[in-house]
Design an enzyme around this catalytic site. Structure first.
Site, short mmCIF file in Angstrom:
data_model
loop_
_atom_site.label_atom_id
_atom_site.label_comp_id
_atom_site.label_asym_id
_atom_site.label_seq_id
_atom_site.Cartn_x
_atom_site.Cartn_y
_atom_site.Cartn_z
N SER A 174 -28.91 20.31 25.05
CA SER A 174 -29.07 19.19 25.98
C SER A 174 -29.31 17.89 25.24
CB SER A 174 -30.20 19.47 26.96
OG SER A 174 -31.37 19.84 26.27
N THR B 290 -26.21 32.40 3.21
CA THR B 290 -26.94 31.62 4.19
C THR B 290 -26.00 30.74 5.00
OG1 THR B 290 -28.81 30.21 4.55
CG2 THR B 290 -27.35 29.60 2.78
N THR C 76 -27.86 20.07 10.69
CA THR C 76 -27.87 20.16 12.16
C THR C 76 -29.30 19.92 12.64
OG1 THR C 76 -28.02 22.58 11.99
CG2 THR C 76 -25.84 21.64 12.40
N LYS D 263 -27.93 23.77 3.88
CA LYS D 263 -28.49 23.39 5.17
C LYS D 263 -29.12 24.63 5.82
CE LYS D 263 -26.45 23.01 8.93
NZ LYS D 263 -27.12 24.19 9.56
N ASN E 67 -35.21 25.19 20.38
CA ASN E 67 -34.14 26.09 20.80
C ASN E 67 -33.98 26.25 22.29
OD1 ASN E 67 -32.81 26.99 18.38
ND2 ASN E 67 -34.88 27.60 17.79
N GLU F 164 -36.91 26.11 11.71
CA GLU F 164 -37.18 25.43 12.97
C GLU F 164 -38.63 25.65 13.41
OE1 GLU F 164 -32.62 25.27 14.67
OE2 GLU F 164 -33.91 26.88 15.33
#
Lengths: 419, 419
Positions: A419, A200, A163, A189, A414, A288
């Site tokens: 969007s 996870t 993702t 992932k 995040n 991230e």
């Protein structure tokens, strides 16, 4: 920096390349785009498993678990597997009865294609929570995927389940069981909503060893605790956490195994730990917005479980994580995080080491302490924090966990994810 | 944006101005710079309390509590107070025996100046953890502060206790006890490391009412639970959390009070709740990097405590907080946060409302849902999230808490705090 750039840029902590992964006898994979993601991006993985494959799985403890987690948990009661369907581009969480129906359509289609029963097909989904899954795209694509199954498609398969990940995650090891070599291949992932509670986000492990389902489940639970359950990125526990281990028994014949305690399994367990730890650390390395990989080791605690709770209190503290992002050895925030954990400690004997350099001893700053070598360490990509919580001979508990720093990249990704 | 700019800019959520605060008979204050902070910035507050003042306090539950917290907790056993010394520019935490000695020197100096015993002097410190406190600057300054004591210096005093706060926080209310008017004045500071566990960072409340110490303590514990213990900024619990309430008894004579349950106290309790809630919300409005003030209301839970844990799970989720910063009504992340809380819920009857608009009902998205009014709400500064966790008639538990969003400003401030 706009969000799209930040999503597409590969993490600075990424390994050099995807590992070279040999086939696992009994496992064939196909992957590609079925239209769930925009622009034809890869979003579906289909795996065929040889007849006789045993399965083990651990899943999220979340009370709002995804529809495929609910299905797979039930299917696991049989202990056997013939197939696995995983999609990105939609988590199928909080989707009500239509969400469960979507999983059923998926596994029924896959079961027909593999001439088996739906209860032998496992499923997992990842993506945005709450949106209906366009399951017709999955069922329409599966026949072509069936025709494309291959033994060698590992990197592409690991890519299909991504993702916000910036690189595909794979790991492979071999081990001998009674002198006979077997292979363990795994993929995983990340890379947000990572604070696993039993497992996870998504990770799939495959071996050609022949192992009874109950043995496999014991091995998986043990290794998960030392790997996926020892990482955190943002303290948020996913609704979709799934780790599954499949044993096809399609490799060379080896010593029959009856129990997870069998000494013939020692080397296999070691290799399995290496694969799962490697994958768990890769998830952190793709956290991230991550710019630093952080190891937190806690010793001198009342128990291993207590040490792990203290380590997680440090690793989830936004103040600790932002200080590290700013390359600031602000160990006062580590003291704060130890204090808020609520575990038994001796504050007067607390000792903190950063990058191997003691920065605090006997519950206080070190007089005349030279911060230069620590400041140097903070500039690197691999940060190590060690804390002894001071219980002395009573404190035999220890734990090591891994996390990443909290940066502007995390906010970019995040604040704009949908969007 | 560089860190200094972000620190000096006043929060967009700040109230228009500091409230007009009348004197509280029996309370005199002085404040200013004693050299702990650079450039002569205000960093010390000295308060004189009339003879006969009773005291109540609640302190951090952290196991690495600051030296002044350890002192004040002990001093509170007496239940009476003559003075209070608070410094910013150094937290005096994890400073070992010299840290405790620094508090003792402070309270001894203050006690001499006020011709009383050290056990009647309370202390609090805030700033960087682990650095030795330059106590000689405090003791050298106190005589001049004593000479400058005044009844009207409230805004300056609230300014002296600030660290990364961008505005001073004060609140005032009057109430009648048996027809006689009394005043409650309070001040507080934030604005990071805020996830109070019994009390917030620092808050001091003063009234001229005449209340026995045990009554005062009961009133304080009750109001703290509804105010400071219902806010979070970054889920990090401070080592220095201190809330104290002093009652001078120097106002007009009123009905004698023996018990916290006395009906004569109803109006006073209401006013006290208003002061503490006002201050707690001001702390959130000055949350590091905050751009949105968020109210999270949870209903339909097993108990009020359970509802509060679910509300905090939502309010501490970095994924929820970054989505709100991005003005994204990503309610899937609210579902995730409810799920990870581990509390009893009915996922099939979960309902979520944002800005008064239902976005999810009966455990799923609302078909054909028009997101426009919700998107409008997300653009505002005051965001309201309401979650019913679906236990129906069994679910009488509810809770409301307040937090702020997680923005680039938080990272800017905290990656650079010590530099």
């Amino acid at each position: 920096m706009d969000a799209k750039t930040s999503k597409q840029k590969i993490s600075p902590l990424a390994p050099g390349s995807f590992p070279s992964m040999e086939p696992v006898p009994g496992v064939r994979l196909a992957s590609g785009g079925c239209g769930l993601k925009k622009n034809g991006k890869s979003d579906l993985m289909f795996v065929e498993l040889a007849d006789g494959t045993t399965a083990a799985g651990v899943f999220t403890q979340s009370l709002t678990a995804s529809a495929p987690v609910q299905w797979s948990r039930k299917a696991l009661r049989g202990g056997v597997a013939r197939g696995l369907v995983v999609n990105s581009g939609g988590a199928n969480v909080f989707t009500g009865p239509p969400g469960l129906a979507a999983v059923e359509q998926t596994v029924e289609t896959a079961a027909d294609l593999l001439a088996t029963r739906p209860s032998k097909i496992f499923a997992a989904s990842t993506g945005v929570i709450g949106e209906p899954l366009a399951v017709e795209k999955i069922t329409a694509a599966l026949p072509d995927f069936k025709a494309a199954l291959s033994e060698t498609d590992w990197e592409a398969a690991a890519t299909a389940i991504m993702t916000t990940d910036t690189f595909p995650k794979g790991a492979t090891r071999t081990a001998k069981i009674g002198g006979v070599q077997v292979t363990i291949n795994g993929m995983a992932k990340g890379s947000g909503m990572i604070h696993p509670d039993m497992a996870t986000m998504l990770s799939f492990l495959f071996t050609d060893a022949a192992l009874p389902a109950d043995v496999l489940q014991s091995l998986l639970v043990a290794t998960v605790d030392r790997s996926y359950n020892a990482i955190t990125i943002d303290s948020d526990t996913s609704t979709s956490d799934t780790v599954m281990l499949f044993a096809t028994g399609a490799g060379a014949e080896h010593q029959a195994i009856q129990s997870a305690d069998d000494a013939y399994l020692d080397e296999f367990k070691e290799a399995l730990d290496q694969v799962t730890t490697d994958l768990a650390q890769q998830i952190v390395r793709d956290g991230e917005g991550a710019s630093k990989f952080i190891t937190v080791a806690v010793t001198g605690a009342q128990s291993n479980a207590s040490a792990k709770r203290i380590a997680f209190s440090i690793a989830t503290s936004p103040l600790v994580k932002t200080a590290i992002a700013g390359e600031d050895a602000n160990w006062g925030r580590i003291v704060m995080a130890v204090g808020k954990a609520g575990e038994d400690i001796d504050a007067d004997h607390l000792a903190i080491t950063i990058g191997g350099v003691p920065v605090a001893l006997m519950g206080g700053a070190i007089p005349g302490f030279d911060e230069t070598p620590v400041a140097e360490h903070m500039k690197g990509q691999d940060i190590s924090i060690a804390v002894d919580v001071g219980l002395g001979p009573e404190g035999e508990g220890s734990a090591t966990i891994w996390t990443c720093d909290l940066t502007h990249g995390y906010i970019d990704i995040n604040a704009d994810y949908r969007s």
